[in-house]
Design a protein around this motif. Structure first.
Motif, PDB file in Angstrom:
ATOM      1  N   VAL A 120       0.839  -1.197   0.000  1.00 45.81           N
ATOM      2  CA  VAL A 120       0.000   0.000   0.000  1.00 45.81           C
ATOM      3  C   VAL A 120       0.873   1.246   0.000  1.00 45.81           C
ATOM      4  O   VAL A 120       0.567   2.240  -0.680  1.00 45.81           O
ATOM      5  CB  VAL A 120      -0.937  -0.001   1.229  1.00 45.81           C
ATOM      6  CG1 VAL A 120      -1.716   1.315   1.314  1.00 45.81           C
ATOM      7  CG2 VAL A 120      -1.892  -1.183   1.171  1.00 45.81           C
ATOM      8  N   GLU A 121       1.962   1.181   0.747  1.00 45.12           N
ATOM      9  CA  GLU A 121       2.856   2.331   0.840  1.00 45.12           C
ATOM     10  C   GLU A 121       3.418   2.701  -0.536  1.00 45.12           C
ATOM     11  O   GLU A 121       3.492   3.877  -0.910  1.00 45.12           O
ATOM     12  CB  GLU A 121       4.010   2.045   1.805  1.00 45.12           C
ATOM     13  CG  GLU A 121       3.610   1.949   3.266  1.00 45.12           C
ATOM     14  CD  GLU A 121       2.912   0.631   3.616  1.00 45.12           C
ATOM     15  OE1 GLU A 121       2.973  -0.309   2.780  1.00 45.12           O
ATOM     16  OE2 GLU A 121       2.298   0.555   4.694  1.00 45.12           O
ATOM     17  N   VAL A 161       0.652   4.337  -2.609  1.00 41.99           N
ATOM     18  CA  VAL A 161       0.423   5.725  -2.228  1.00 41.99           C
ATOM     19  C   VAL A 161       1.543   6.619  -2.757  1.00 41.99           C
ATOM     20  O   VAL A 161       1.304   7.726  -3.254  1.00 41.99           O
ATOM     21  CB  VAL A 161       0.313   5.846  -0.687  1.00 41.99           C
ATOM     22  CG1 VAL A 161       0.291   7.320  -0.272  1.00 41.99           C
ATOM     23  CG2 VAL A 161      -0.934   5.125  -0.191  1.00 41.99           C
ATOM     24  N   LEU A 196       1.009   7.171  -6.442  1.00 42.70           N
ATOM     25  CA  LEU A 196      -0.105   8.091  -6.669  1.00 42.70           C
ATOM     26  C   LEU A 196       0.298   9.533  -6.370  1.00 42.70           C
ATOM     27  O   LEU A 196      -0.107  10.449  -7.090  1.00 42.70           O
ATOM     28  CB  LEU A 196      -1.299   7.687  -5.791  1.00 42.70           C
ATOM     29  CG  LEU A 196      -2.034   6.397  -6.190  1.00 42.70           C
ATOM     30  CD1 LEU A 196      -3.077   6.043  -5.136  1.00 42.70           C
ATOM     31  CD2 LEU A 196      -2.687   6.537  -7.548  1.00 42.70           C
ATOM     32  N   LYS A 197       1.127   9.720  -5.337  1.00 42.19           N
ATOM     33  CA  LYS A 197       1.604  11.070  -5.019  1.00 42.19           C
ATOM     34  C   LYS A 197       2.492  11.597  -6.140  1.00 42.19           C
ATOM     35  O   LYS A 197       2.395  12.761  -6.528  1.00 42.19           O
ATOM     36  CB  LYS A 197       2.371  11.058  -3.696  1.00 42.19           C
ATOM     37  CG  LYS A 197       1.461  10.980  -2.471  1.00 42.19           C
ATOM     38  CD  LYS A 197       2.285  11.009  -1.197  1.00 42.19           C
ATOM     39  CE  LYS A 197       1.365  11.024   0.033  1.00 42.19           C
ATOM     40  NZ  LYS A 197       2.157  11.010   1.303  1.00 42.19           N
ATOM     41  N   VAL A 235      -2.941  12.185  -5.606  1.00 42.68           N
ATOM     42  CA  VAL A 235      -3.283  12.293  -4.191  1.00 42.68           C
ATOM     43  C   VAL A 235      -2.819  13.652  -3.673  1.00 42.68           C
ATOM     44  O   VAL A 235      -1.711  14.071  -3.986  1.00 42.68           O
ATOM     45  CB  VAL A 235      -2.614  11.166  -3.362  1.00 42.68           C
ATOM     46  CG1 VAL A 235      -2.887  11.376  -1.885  1.00 42.68           C
ATOM     47  CG2 VAL A 235      -3.125   9.819  -3.815  1.00 42.68           C
TER      48      VAL A 235
END
Length: 252
Positions: A239-240, A243, A246-247, A252
């Protein structure tokens, strides 16, 4: 009551559209053409109204090239009583714009005096979604767009229409313009006997000049391009990491 149903000849919805190499438009060479799917739904609904005893005659109308005869024969085979072909172009690549179509339909409506015009909400080739609304404005008739349910009762019609927030039910006075959506019905297939009978049904040929309408295009297509190719996906292990990606992409 007469029902007028405009139908359009478009590239079959099963065909993958190809853009010309010079970007001037869509390649129509050796491409299967058929009736606009929304117009098929409109024809089907008109037939159901006639079967229910709420209509006496169904008139299919097509505006475009001479080859649209095939589209009208399909409408006749489905159950339309007669057809009108308005030849407004010689080149299959010329698309008659909504305002010109609406003006021609107004002239036909003035002649035929239908109680209801049933049309597809849009054509799948240009997605204009404007002809029905323009026709209602020219005629000064009630209109109901994006209709998924229709009930005709005397001099009024109750419709359920699809809107952004859900469903809306309204009542309109006849005569009216109704543009239909996908969930209204499932069009029937034309049987072989009806296909044969359709060849003998009345099909009148007119021209745009007969109705005093100038179909000279007001819009110019600057270029036509294929949609961007979808990029390949990326597998992540946590998940990290998702994320973080996505950043980086600014999502995000």
């Amino acid at each position: 009551m007469k029902i007028l149903v405009p139908v359009k000849r478009v590239i079959d919805y099963n065909v993958k559209v190809r853009v010309k190499s010079d970007g001037t438009g869509v390649d129509l060479a050796n491409v299967k053409m058929s009736m606009n799917p929304f117009d098929e739904i409109a024809i089907e609904e008109a037939i159901r109204l006639k079967e229910a005893g709420k209509a006496d005659e169904i008139i299919a109308v097509s505006i475009g090239v001479k080859q649209a005869q095939e589209t009208l024969r399909t409408a006749l085979a489905m159950g339309a009583d007669r057809a009108i072909l308005v030849i407004a172009a010689d080149d299959v690549h010329q698309d008659i714009e909504p305002l010109a179509v609406a003006k021609i339909l107004k002239a036909i409506a003035d002649e035929e005096q239908p109680g209801l015009v049933l049309a597809g909400k849009q054509a799948i080739d240009n997605d204009m979604n404007a002809t029905g609304q323009m026709l209602a404005a020219l005629l000064g008739w009630s209109q109901a767009t994006f209709v998924s349910e229709l009930e005709v009762d005397g001099d009024s019609a109750t419709v359920t229409r699809e809107v952004d927030g859900g469903l809306q039910t309204i009542k309109v006075k006849m005569p009216a313009i109704v543009t239909v959506d996908l969930r209204l019905n499932e069009p029937r297939y034309a049987s072989l006997p009806n296909i044969m009978k359709a060849k003998k049904k009345q099909l009148d040929e007119k021209t745009a000049a007969d109705y005093g309408v100038d179909v000279t295009p007001r819009l110019t297509i600057v270029s036509t391009t294929e949609p961007e190719t979808r990029k390949a996906g990326v597998m992540v292990e946590s998940v990290e990491e998702l994320v973080a990606k996505l950043k980086d992409a600014g999502a995000v």
